[in-house]
Design a protein around this motif. Structure first.
Motif, short mmCIF file in Angstrom:
data_model
loop_
_atom_site.label_atom_id
_atom_site.label_comp_id
_atom_site.label_asym_id
_atom_site.label_seq_id
_atom_site.Cartn_x
_atom_site.Cartn_y
_atom_site.Cartn_z
N LYS A 269 -12.34 67.93 133.15
CA LYS A 269 -13.30 68.63 132.29
C LYS A 269 -13.88 67.66 131.26
CE LYS A 269 -15.37 72.08 130.21
NZ LYS A 269 -16.53 72.74 130.79
N ALA A 270 -13.05 66.76 130.73
CA ALA A 270 -13.51 65.79 129.74
C ALA A 270 -14.56 64.85 130.36
CB ALA A 270 -12.34 64.98 129.19
N LEU A 271 -14.26 64.34 131.54
CA LEU A 271 -15.21 63.45 132.21
C LEU A 271 -16.49 64.18 132.58
CD1 LEU A 271 -12.63 61.54 134.41
CD2 LEU A 271 -14.00 60.55 132.58
N ALA A 272 -16.36 65.42 133.03
CA ALA A 272 -17.54 66.21 133.40
C ALA A 272 -18.39 66.52 132.16
CB ALA A 272 -17.12 67.49 134.10
N ALA A 273 -17.75 66.86 131.05
CA ALA A 273 -18.50 67.16 129.82
C ALA A 273 -19.23 65.93 129.32
CB ALA A 273 -17.54 67.70 128.75
N ILE B 161 -7.34 62.26 125.19
CA ILE B 161 -7.87 61.39 126.25
C ILE B 161 -8.79 60.35 125.62
CG2 ILE B 161 -9.83 62.89 126.80
CD1 ILE B 161 -9.39 62.00 129.80
N TYR B 162 -8.70 59.14 126.13
CA TYR B 162 -9.58 58.04 125.74
C TYR B 162 -10.07 57.41 127.03
CZ TYR B 162 -11.08 53.57 123.74
OH TYR B 162 -11.81 52.47 123.37
N PHE B 163 -11.39 57.42 127.23
CA PHE B 163 -11.95 56.90 128.47
C PHE B 163 -13.30 56.25 128.23
CE2 PHE B 163 -13.41 61.25 128.06
CZ PHE B 163 -14.72 61.24 128.50
N SER B 164 -13.75 55.50 129.22
CA SER B 164 -15.08 54.90 129.15
C SER B 164 -15.94 55.47 130.27
CB SER B 164 -14.99 53.38 129.27
OG SER B 164 -14.45 53.01 130.51
N LEU B 165 -17.21 55.56 129.98
CA LEU B 165 -18.20 56.04 130.94
C LEU B 165 -19.51 55.37 130.56
CD1 LEU B 165 -18.70 58.03 133.30
CD2 LEU B 165 -19.24 59.76 131.60
N GLU B 166 -20.18 54.80 131.54
CA GLU B 166 -21.34 53.97 131.26
C GLU B 166 -20.86 52.83 130.35
OE1 GLU B 166 -25.27 55.11 131.17
OE2 GLU B 166 -24.72 55.80 133.15
N LYS B 167 -21.54 52.61 129.24
CA LYS B 167 -21.14 51.54 128.32
C LYS B 167 -20.51 52.10 127.04
CE LYS B 167 -24.55 48.39 130.10
NZ LYS B 167 -25.68 47.54 129.90
N LEU B 168 -20.12 53.37 127.09
CA LEU B 168 -19.56 54.04 125.91
C LEU B 168 -18.09 54.37 126.10
CD1 LEU B 168 -22.44 56.54 125.10
CD2 LEU B 168 -21.87 54.44 123.88
N ASN B 169 -17.40 54.48 124.97
CA ASN B 169 -16.02 54.95 124.95
C ASN B 169 -16.00 56.35 124.36
OD1 ASN B 169 -14.75 52.49 125.89
ND2 ASN B 169 -15.38 51.63 123.94
N PHE B 170 -15.12 57.18 124.88
CA PHE B 170 -15.00 58.58 124.48
C PHE B 170 -13.56 58.86 124.09
CE2 PHE B 170 -18.57 58.24 127.26
CZ PHE B 170 -19.49 59.17 126.84
N LEU B 171 -13.38 59.47 122.94
CA LEU B 171 -12.07 59.87 122.46
C LEU B 171 -12.15 61.36 122.16
CD1 LEU B 171 -9.23 59.28 121.27
CD2 LEU B 171 -10.38 58.75 119.12
N ILE B 172 -11.30 62.13 122.81
CA ILE B 172 -11.26 63.58 122.61
C ILE B 172 -9.82 63.95 122.32
CG2 ILE B 172 -11.75 65.84 123.60
CD1 ILE B 172 -13.58 64.37 125.66
N GLU C 106 -20.07 61.83 137.14
CA GLU C 106 -18.67 62.19 137.32
C GLU C 106 -17.98 61.28 138.33
OE1 GLU C 106 -16.26 66.36 137.85
OE2 GLU C 106 -18.42 66.35 137.89
N GLY C 107 -16.77 60.87 138.01
CA GLY C 107 -16.01 60.01 138.91
C GLY C 107 -16.18 58.54 138.60
N LYS C 108 -17.13 58.17 137.76
CA LYS C 108 -17.36 56.77 137.43
C LYS C 108 -16.72 56.38 136.11
CE LYS C 108 -21.49 56.57 140.15
NZ LYS C 108 -22.53 55.73 140.58
N GLY C 109 -16.04 57.33 135.47
CA GLY C 109 -15.36 57.04 134.21
C GLY C 109 -14.03 56.37 134.47
N MET C 110 -13.56 55.62 133.47
CA MET C 110 -12.26 54.98 133.57
C MET C 110 -11.39 55.48 132.43
SD MET C 110 -11.00 51.03 133.81
CE MET C 110 -12.05 50.47 132.52
N VAL C 111 -10.34 56.22 132.77
CA VAL C 111 -9.41 56.72 131.77
C VAL C 111 -8.54 55.57 131.32
CG1 VAL C 111 -7.52 58.32 131.31
CG2 VAL C 111 -9.45 59.05 132.75
N LYS C 112 -8.53 55.33 130.02
CA LYS C 112 -7.75 54.23 129.46
C LYS C 112 -6.39 54.71 128.97
CE LYS C 112 -11.86 51.68 128.15
NZ LYS C 112 -12.55 50.94 127.10
N GLU C 113 -6.34 55.92 128.41
CA GLU C 113 -5.09 56.48 127.92
C GLU C 113 -5.26 57.99 127.81
OE1 GLU C 113 -1.36 55.51 125.49
OE2 GLU C 113 -2.87 54.03 125.98
N THR C 114 -4.20 58.73 128.17
CA THR C 114 -4.27 60.19 128.08
C THR C 114 -2.89 60.80 128.14
OG1 THR C 114 -5.35 62.16 128.95
CG2 THR C 114 -4.53 60.58 130.57
#
Length: 93
Positions: free
Chosen positions: A20-24, A76-87, A3-11
């Motif tokens: 909650k998205a970053l924590a999940a 929300i669209y963000f990256s965490l580690e080497k992955l991108n997440f779209l929710i 948690e806290g190491k993600g980068m939100v790209k768009e939301t």
């Protein structure tokens, strides 16, 4: 947890929901292998369905394209580690 190491790209989500998205996502990465994108996405979707009602969609991967409509305040669209997440929660037509 990551948690806290993600980068939100768009939301357009409220900040509490963004957290909650970053924590999940972080929790999913603790539970599943980073290469198991389907299990990661499934875990996040189920968390959002439980917390905010059904109808959420989640895409996880390192390289994907998409085009969709969403309900205002649920994207929300963000990256965490080497992955991108779209929710997002789909918009009613």
């Amino acid at each position: 947890m990551l948690e806290g190491k993600g980068m939100v790209k768009e939301t357009d989500m409220p900040e509490k929901m963004q957290s909650k998205a970053l924590a999940a996502a972080s929790q999913a990465l603790d539970l599943f292998d980073v290469s198991d994108c389907v299990s990661l996405a499934s875990h996040i979707k189920k968390e959002f369905d439980r917390e905010y009602g059904s109808g959420w969609q989640c895409v996880v991967g390192s390289n994907f394209g998409c085009y969709f409509s969403h309900k205002q305040g649920t994207f929300i669209y963000f990256s965490l580690e080497k992955l991108n997440f779209l929710i997002f929660k789909g918009a009613a037509s």
